[in-house]
Design an enzyme around this catalytic site. Sequence first.
Site, PDB file in Angstrom:
ATOM      1  N   SER A 149       0.816  -1.201   0.000  1.00 59.52           N
ATOM      2  CA  SER A 149       0.000   0.000   0.000  1.00 59.52           C
ATOM      3  C   SER A 149       0.866   1.275   0.000  1.00 59.52           C
ATOM      4  CB  SER A 149      -0.932  -0.082   1.204  1.00 59.52           C
ATOM      5  OG  SER A 149      -1.951   0.840   1.115  1.00 59.52           O
ATOM      6  N   ASP A 193      10.475   5.654  -9.943  1.00 65.27           N
ATOM      7  CA  ASP A 193      10.029   6.180 -11.232  1.00 65.27           C
ATOM      8  C   ASP A 193      10.642   7.537 -11.543  1.00 65.27           C
ATOM      9  OD1 ASP A 193       8.608   3.899 -11.504  1.00 65.27           O
ATOM     10  OD2 ASP A 193       6.626   4.840 -11.728  1.00 65.27           O
ATOM     11  N   LYS A 241      -0.794  -4.192  -2.975  1.00 66.13           N
ATOM     12  CA  LYS A 241      -2.074  -3.732  -2.456  1.00 66.13           C
ATOM     13  C   LYS A 241      -2.228  -2.278  -2.879  1.00 66.13           C
ATOM     14  CE  LYS A 241      -5.552  -2.903   0.438  1.00 66.13           C
ATOM     15  NZ  LYS A 241      -5.759  -1.492   0.146  1.00 66.13           N
TER      16      LYS A 241
END
Lengths: 379, 401
Positions: free
Chosen positions: B312, B323, B337
Site C-alpha cells: 500500500s 520512477d 495492495k
Amino acid sequence: MRKTFFFVLAIILIIASYGAGFATHELISRKNKSQLNLLLEALEILKRDYYKPLPDDRQIIYAAIKGVISQLGDPYTTFLEPQTRTLEKDQLKGEYGGIGAWIRKTEDGRFILTPMEGSPAMKAGIKDGDELIEVNETPVTSFMSLDQVLIMVRGPVGTYVNIVVRRGEERLNFRIRRERIEIPTVEWRLIEQGMGYIKITSFTERTPRELEQALRKLQGQGTTSLVLDLRGNPGGLIDSALKVGGFFLKEGVMLHERYKNSLKSYNVIKAPLWVDWPMVVLVDSGTASAAEILAGALQESGRAKLIGEKTYGKGSVQWVYDLSDGSSLHITVAQWFTPGYRKVEGNGLEPDIKVQCSAPEGDACVEEALDILKKGGAE
Amino acid sequence: MRILRIALATFLTILVLTASFLAGMVTGMRQIPAEEGGAQIPVTPTATKAKELDFSVFWEAWDILEREFYGEIPSPEERMYSAIKGVISSLGDPYTSFLDPKQASLARQDITGSFEGIGAVVDMREGRLVIVEVLEGQPAEKAGLKSGDIILKVDDKPIENMSLMEAVLLIRGPKGTPVKLTVYREGLEEPFEVTIIRQRIEIPTLSYKMLEGNIAYIKLREFNEIAPRKLREALKELMPQKPRGIILDLRGNPGGLLSAAVEVASQFVDRSPILIERLKNGEQKLFKPVPGGLATDPSIPMVVLINGASASASEIVAGAIRDHGRGILMGEKTLGKGSVQQPFTLKDGSELRVTIARWFTPSGQAIHEKGLTPDVEVKQGEEGKDIQLEKAVEYLLSLRR
C-alpha cells in the site's frame, strides 16, 4: 331486484377486498421501507463509488438473501436461484421434458453430449462426444453454467429444440422433439430363487409408482423375501417415503414432526399393494433424511431389521417456498422423530446388525442380509 | 455550508482515527480531502439506481424466514447487516467491508496509534487469511507463528467469506485476554491450534541511525499521522552530516494513510506526480509532492528496501522514488495492495468501507495485485543476518567518490 342487490353486493365486496389488499400492501411496504433503509443506503454507496462494476441487480438481491441465510447457521436452509430450482423440481418429480442426453462441462468450458440409450437424442443421431455449440439459435459459451445449458435444452414434452453440435470438423444441425425423460429411482432383481432385491436411490414423486412395478414383477417371479437397499439414499420428498412405507406397513405412525409451536404425526399412506414378505433393510452412512424416516419406521415396527452401518443423522425437515421470480427457499421448519420419538438429527439410526458395507470385494451386506432371511425362513 | 463543513470535519477526524487504528494490517485507507488532488466526497448523492431495485423477492424471503424458520432467528437489524455482508461478499473484494455499529465503534476507539492484538500483519489472499509478517518480539512470534501461515479459525469461528477487516477485529481484543487461532501451515498434515494472550502492540513508527561508511539508515514501520513529522526530524539530524547515501527501509511496512505516503515521498522526490489514482469512471487524480523536501538532492544516492510485506503506502513511496530516478529498489517483490478504501458511516452507526480507486506509480504501473519488482533482487538468507541491508550498503559504497 334481488339480482341487482347481489350484483351490487358483489361489486362492493370486490372493491372492499381490493381496498383491503391495497392497504395491506401499503402497510407491508411501509414496514419494509424502514427496514430496507440500511441495505438501500449501502447499495447506493456501492453503486456510486465501488471501483469495479457491480453484479447485476438480480444477483445483488440474491446475494443479500444468501447473506441473511448464511447467518442462520443451518446448512439445510438454502436459497436456490431460478434455474437451479427448475432443475431441482425436475429431479424431485423424477421426470422432465428433454432430449435424453447427458451434458457435461469440460475443464476448458465446452459442453459435451452423451445420448441416453433409446432417447430422442440417440434416435436423432446425436453421438457420444458431440460438442454442443448452439441451442435454439443461442450460442453456448464457456461463461454459461451447466445448469443454464440444461435449462435451455429442456422444455415441455412435445415441443422441439434446435441444436447445433460440432463433431470433429463438422457442424451438424438437429431438430429434436422433446420427450418425457425419466430419472429412475428404483432398481430391482432376483438375487436367487425367492429372494428379491430392491434398491431405492432417492425419494421422488415417481418412486412409489416405480416401486409398485418392481414389487409386482418380483411377485410374478415367486419372490418370498426381500432385501431393501437404502444405502447411499440421500432422501428426497417425505411424502414419497410415506407412500413407500405403505407397501410394507399396513398402518401406524411413520414419523413425528416438531415445529416451532406444534407437533404433527404422519401415518403410513396406504399403497395399492402390500407385501408381507420377510425383509431386511440395508443402510449406511449415506442413508439420510427421508431414507432414515423409512428405515426408522420399518425398524421400530419390527417389520425389518437394519443391516449395515450407522445412518447419516439428518433429522430436520425443510419446506420449499417458491418465490415470485422462480427462485426458492428451503427452510428448516421442523425436526422429525421416529414413531418411538428417537431423535435422528446428529444421532443417526443404529443398525440391528453391524456390517462394514464398503468392503472392496463382493457385498458383505447383501451376503449378511441373505443369511438372515434364510435363517428366518428355517425357523 | 457551515453544517457541511462540520460534517466534513467530523468525518475527517473519524477517518484519521480509523486509519491510525489500522496499524498492523494491510491498509489503503484514504484520507480526504487531501490538500491537492484529493477526491471530493460526493455530498449529494446523484439520483441512484439503488432505489429502483426490485426488492420484492428479498422481502418475500425475509418474511418467510421470519415466520417459518425452526431455529432462533436473529434480530431484524442483525439480518440486515448479514444481507449487506452477503452483497459485499459477492463482490469478491476482500478490502470492501461492512462493520456493524459495534465493530465500527471498536474501530474508532483506538486513537493512540497502538492497538491490542497479537502483533502480526495479515492479508486476505484468495479468500484465505494469511500472515504476511510476524512482528519481532510480539506475542505472535513468541507463539511460534510464521509468515505464510494461514489462519483458518479465530476462537473456533471460521473466517471463510469474511472481509479482512472483520477477521482482524476478531483477532484483536483487550490485552491480557486469550485468542485461540486454528492455523494451517504448509508441510504440516493437519492444522494446529495455538492460544495467544493479546498484548498492547506498540511499534516505534520510525527509527534511524548512521551506518558505517556514513550511510543514513531510516526504517519506517507504518504510515500513521506522525510518520511525516518523525521523518523530517530524522532527516534534520542526518542530512547535515552529509551522508554518502540513504537507505529507506520499508520492509514489513503494511501502509497506512495516503497523505502520510505523499508527505514521506515528498522528502525525497520533488517532481510530480507522486502517484496516480484512478477512479471507476476513468477519472484520474495526480498527487503532487509537498514542497520543502529535505532529501531531494539527487547527488545523494538512495536505496529503498522492500519485501513481500511492503504494502500500500509503502508501494506508493517506493514507486515514486524509483520512477523519478531518485533511487533503486532492493530486496523482494512487494505485496501488491494498490486499492483505496473509503469508509462511509451509515445512519445507524455501522460503517461501509468501499474500494473506490486503484493506485498507479508515476510511470503508470499498476500496484494492485502486481506489486513492485525490485531493481536488485536480494533474498533474505539465514536468520540473524540482514543480507538485504548489507547489499544495500555495499551498493551505495560502490558508487562514485
